[in-house]
Design a protein around this motif. Sequence first.
Motif: not given
Length: 324
Positions: A208-231
């Motif tokens: 159950n905790k792994l589900m939370y971890l997976t969703l947080f990784l998705f959330f953070i990763g997808l949120s920061i990609i379009p924020l900047t053009n920094n490689l």
Amino acid sequence: MDKISPIIGVRVGFLLNCISSILLLGFKNFFGVISSQLIAGLGFLLIVVGAQTIISSTMDYYKKAKGFAQLSLFGSIGQVFGPFLGGLIVTHFNFSLLFLITLLISLPGIFIKTPKKRSKNKIQKDKSNISLIKDISDFLKEPNVIIILLFTSIAVFITSLRNSFLPIFLKNNSYNADTIGILISIFSITMSIVRIFIARIFKTIQLNKLMYLTLFLFFIGLSIIPLTNNLIVITIGISLWGGGFGISQPLSMLLMSENIQREKSGLGMGLRFTAINLSTSIAPIVFGLITEYIKISYNFYFCSIICLLFIGILYLKDVREKSK
């Protein structure tokens, strides 16, 4: 898989792969390609669901977890190296050799065996089960099964961005083809690295905790990609996204296996695969509409919001269960 035998399903899957390769070798036209793809798709379905059903039928939890981990790892290795090796063969030789090699690789699978076979009594019992529609209806009444199917669908839905709209997004941000290729590969690499250790992760962290971890990784990763053009930032975002996906698929298989009856493992894995196919079909349409009428970067924000909403749903479900 449940009524007859999952190993027979796997063998038929490999047989269909052989037929697909023969069609491509013999009919190098539109009919050959379409027929081959249809048959290969059915073969892939039978192999994957059959393998998952065999692993799901294992009694020992840790053997089951290790089995799903290995299945996911080897699958990701194939996804990483398959296109690369196929491209090399076509570039330096020809398509016919490539299709011949796939035929030779598939042939041994027709004779594959498992260490433990289901007893005839067990198979007979499976045949006497109630109708498929009622079985599916009963499955879909289970809150845990619905959560697992939604979790699986969300993971596949948001990862559909990687195959099409991520490269377009990167190209629009003035990245060249080499850099885009490396960034796409980083996703596959992080996914594969996580799957090397996934069996150990299953032993140390609650599912159950792994589900939370997976969703947080998705959330953070997808949120920061379009924020900047920094490689560097985009690389981190894609790495987190890939790591989350690396956890999500073996996790959803293990969750489904733990929440269904052993004699109905095939139906459970089939429903999971259906959810994957539906998400894969719907995602390009949704992302295309967002790109056309809003902006391509909003696809990433949209997926982040979906993850955040599902985290909220999981939390409310956990609070409700604790209060009972």
